[in-house]
Design a protein around this motif. Sequence first.
Motif, PDB file in Angstrom:
ATOM      1  N   ALA A 192      43.371 -12.336  15.363  1.00 42.15           N
ATOM      2  CA  ALA A 192      44.629 -11.608  15.518  1.00 42.15           C
ATOM      3  C   ALA A 192      44.916 -10.757  14.288  1.00 42.15           C
ATOM      4  O   ALA A 192      45.438  -9.635  14.396  1.00 42.15           O
ATOM      5  CB  ALA A 192      45.771 -12.593  15.763  1.00 42.15           C
ATOM      6  N   GLU A 193      44.572 -11.283  13.114  1.00 41.41           N
ATOM      7  CA  GLU A 193      44.743 -10.514  11.880  1.00 41.41           C
ATOM      8  C   GLU A 193      43.889  -9.247  11.914  1.00 41.41           C
ATOM      9  O   GLU A 193      44.366  -8.149  11.576  1.00 41.41           O
ATOM     10  CB  GLU A 193      44.347 -11.380  10.679  1.00 41.41           C
ATOM     11  CG  GLU A 193      44.320 -10.643   9.356  1.00 41.41           C
ATOM     12  CD  GLU A 193      43.704 -11.478   8.252  1.00 41.41           C
ATOM     13  OE1 GLU A 193      43.303 -10.898   7.226  1.00 41.41           O
ATOM     14  OE2 GLU A 193      43.595 -12.717   8.409  1.00 41.41           O
ATOM     15  N   ILE A 194      42.637  -9.375  12.315  1.00 41.65           N
ATOM     16  CA  ILE A 194      41.738  -8.222  12.378  1.00 41.65           C
ATOM     17  C   ILE A 194      42.271  -7.174  13.344  1.00 41.65           C
ATOM     18  O   ILE A 194      42.293  -5.971  13.043  1.00 41.65           O
ATOM     19  CB  ILE A 194      40.323  -8.673  12.792  1.00 41.65           C
ATOM     20  CG1 ILE A 194      39.670  -9.483  11.671  1.00 41.65           C
ATOM     21  CG2 ILE A 194      39.462  -7.472  13.156  1.00 41.65           C
ATOM     22  CD1 ILE A 194      38.342 -10.097  12.060  1.00 41.65           C
ATOM     23  N   ILE A 195      42.711  -7.611  14.521  1.00 40.26           N
ATOM     24  CA  ILE A 195      43.213  -6.673  15.531  1.00 40.26           C
ATOM     25  C   ILE A 195      44.471  -5.968  15.043  1.00 40.26           C
ATOM     26  O   ILE A 195      44.629  -4.751  15.214  1.00 40.26           O
ATOM     27  CB  ILE A 195      43.473  -7.419  16.852  1.00 40.26           C
ATOM     28  CG1 ILE A 195      42.147  -7.930  17.435  1.00 40.26           C
ATOM     29  CG2 ILE A 195      44.183  -6.522  17.853  1.00 40.26           C
ATOM     30  CD1 ILE A 195      42.312  -8.845  18.636  1.00 40.26           C
ATOM     31  N   ARG A 235      33.750  -7.608  17.243  1.00 41.07           N
ATOM     32  CA  ARG A 235      33.701  -6.420  18.092  1.00 41.07           C
ATOM     33  C   ARG A 235      34.770  -5.417  17.688  1.00 41.07           C
ATOM     34  O   ARG A 235      34.532  -4.201  17.697  1.00 41.07           O
ATOM     35  CB  ARG A 235      33.882  -6.823  19.558  1.00 41.07           C
ATOM     36  CG  ARG A 235      32.670  -7.515  20.173  1.00 41.07           C
ATOM     37  CD  ARG A 235      32.944  -7.903  21.619  1.00 41.07           C
ATOM     38  NE  ARG A 235      31.799  -8.581  22.215  1.00 41.07           N
ATOM     39  CZ  ARG A 235      31.810  -9.106  23.428  1.00 41.07           C
ATOM     40  NH1 ARG A 235      32.908  -9.035  24.180  1.00 41.07           N
ATOM     41  NH2 ARG A 235      30.731  -9.718  23.903  1.00 41.07           N
ATOM     42  N   THR A 236      35.942  -5.917  17.351  1.00 36.07           N
ATOM     43  CA  THR A 236      37.024  -5.036  16.905  1.00 36.07           C
ATOM     44  C   THR A 236      36.619  -4.262  15.652  1.00 36.07           C
ATOM     45  O   THR A 236      36.878  -3.058  15.532  1.00 36.07           O
ATOM     46  CB  THR A 236      38.293  -5.860  16.622  1.00 36.07           C
ATOM     47  OG1 THR A 236      38.668  -6.578  17.801  1.00 36.07           O
ATOM     48  CG2 THR A 236      39.440  -4.944  16.205  1.00 36.07           C
ATOM     49  N   LEU A 237      35.975  -4.929  14.713  1.00 35.81           N
ATOM     50  CA  LEU A 237      35.523  -4.269  13.486  1.00 35.81           C
ATOM     51  C   LEU A 237      34.532  -3.149  13.800  1.00 35.81           C
ATOM     52  O   LEU A 237      34.599  -2.061  13.210  1.00 35.81           O
ATOM     53  CB  LEU A 237      34.892  -5.288  12.539  1.00 35.81           C
ATOM     54  CG  LEU A 237      35.832  -6.355  11.964  1.00 35.81           C
ATOM     55  CD1 LEU A 237      35.046  -7.396  11.177  1.00 35.81           C
ATOM     56  CD2 LEU A 237      36.904  -5.714  11.075  1.00 35.81           C
ATOM     57  N   TRP A 238      33.616  -3.391  14.736  1.00 34.59           N
ATOM     58  CA  TRP A 238      32.642  -2.366  15.099  1.00 34.59           C
ATOM     59  C   TRP A 238      33.312  -1.186  15.797  1.00 34.59           C
ATOM     60  O   TRP A 238      32.950  -0.019  15.561  1.00 34.59           O
ATOM     61  CB  TRP A 238      31.552  -2.953  15.996  1.00 34.59           C
ATOM     62  CG  TRP A 238      30.505  -3.724  15.247  1.00 34.59           C
ATOM     63  CD1 TRP A 238      30.256  -5.059  15.304  1.00 34.59           C
ATOM     64  CD2 TRP A 238      29.541  -3.193  14.325  1.00 34.59           C
ATOM     65  NE1 TRP A 238      29.216  -5.397  14.479  1.00 34.59           N
ATOM     66  CE2 TRP A 238      28.754  -4.270  13.857  1.00 34.59           C
ATOM     67  CE3 TRP A 238      29.278  -1.908  13.848  1.00 34.59           C
ATOM     68  CZ2 TRP A 238      27.722  -4.101  12.944  1.00 34.59           C
ATOM     69  CZ3 TRP A 238      28.252  -1.727  12.928  1.00 34.59           C
ATOM     70  CH2 TRP A 238      27.493  -2.821  12.485  1.00 34.59           C
ATOM     71  N   GLU A 288      33.629 -13.623  18.039  1.00 34.78           N
ATOM     72  CA  GLU A 288      33.068 -12.398  18.612  1.00 34.78           C
ATOM     73  C   GLU A 288      34.134 -11.330  18.838  1.00 34.78           C
ATOM     74  O   GLU A 288      33.874 -10.137  18.681  1.00 34.78           O
ATOM     75  CB  GLU A 288      32.372 -12.735  19.931  1.00 34.78           C
ATOM     76  CG  GLU A 288      31.570 -11.590  20.528  1.00 34.78           C
ATOM     77  CD  GLU A 288      30.392 -11.194  19.650  1.00 34.78           C
ATOM     78  OE1 GLU A 288      29.953 -10.034  19.751  1.00 34.78           O
ATOM     79  OE2 GLU A 288      29.911 -12.039  18.858  1.00 34.78           O
ATOM     80  N   THR A 289      35.353 -11.756  19.192  1.00 30.03           N
ATOM     81  CA  THR A 289      36.438 -10.800  19.422  1.00 30.03           C
ATOM     82  C   THR A 289      36.741 -10.005  18.159  1.00 30.03           C
ATOM     83  O   THR A 289      36.878  -8.773  18.193  1.00 30.03           O
ATOM     84  CB  THR A 289      37.698 -11.541  19.894  1.00 30.03           C
ATOM     85  OG1 THR A 289      37.418 -12.229  21.115  1.00 30.03           O
ATOM     86  CG2 THR A 289      38.844 -10.565  20.119  1.00 30.03           C
ATOM     87  N   GLY A 290      36.864 -10.706  17.047  1.00 25.72           N
ATOM     88  CA  GLY A 290      37.138 -10.023  15.791  1.00 25.72           C
ATOM     89  C   GLY A 290      36.005  -9.113  15.365  1.00 25.72           C
ATOM     90  O   GLY A 290      36.235  -7.986  14.902  1.00 25.72           O
TER      91      GLY A 290
END
Length: 297
Positions: free
Chosen positions: A241-244, A38-41, A34-36
């Motif tokens: 972590a990669e997405i962020i 949400r970051t994408l959105w 969910e963290t990743g």
Amino acid sequence: MIDPVEALKKHTSASIPMPTVIPGNTPIYQKATETGNRTLWVVFVIMLLSSIAFYIMAFRVPVQKRLFHILTAFITTFATLSYFAMAVGDGVGQNKILIKHTQKHFPDTYDTVYREVYWARYVDWSLTTPLLLLDLCFLAGLNGASILVAIVADVIMILTGLFAAFTVEESPKWGWYAMACIAYLVVVYQLALNGRATAKQKDSKTATFFAAIGGFTFILWTIYPIIWGIADGSRNIDVNAEIIAYAVLDILAKPVFGFWLLFTHDNFSSSASIDGFWANGLGKEGTLRVGDDDEGA
């Protein structure tokens, strides 16, 4: 009487127990949570709002002065589409990776890792980084030959990074990665050396600004392959972590870069003005005439 051979067999089997479960049979899935997502959105919204702002800024200046506005707006527009695709799960695939474990007394075992690869990110980069380079090249006044070399090297860098992300074997993966790094050095050479030398021939404000925004860009671009190496490359950080990490870099390299470029360049008294086809389309001298009888039959 005790048979020494039988005694040796019993001693060996007792001292080295055979495993009843072979390790490495359970697949390992590395995917975003969910963290990743949400970051994408969040980044999707930032890119969308930035694109709207850039288009508004473009319409507020004459068409002759919209070159940088249009290029910059296209950058965040493509990024908006890419982040939407990744956020809804359409721009992601899986790479199957086999990790070999060498055993001294037993047969080698393997771990099977399935890691998410966001291929939409590479599509984004293959479109947005050439546009970003055009911004810098036009700002510096670089010649057409150097621009072409820089853009082709940039596309090679992105494609080899994509091939590396989906490569199963370790050796070919790092081979693709090395090719991408070499292509990146070509881009740096064209912009940092040729571009800076060309910018110095213009006014001092342009030269200083190019050095600042170009240096900012290449610092960010140097961090990208580092993130790739510890994420898709060696898998030392998880997908979230990669997405962020990529999200922070993309925001700095696209919206922040764009606002900095447009606000600063618009304040230059000698900002670029393009007439001709860009502003007026094809004139009478450029139109194709079909069926003219001027020369007779």
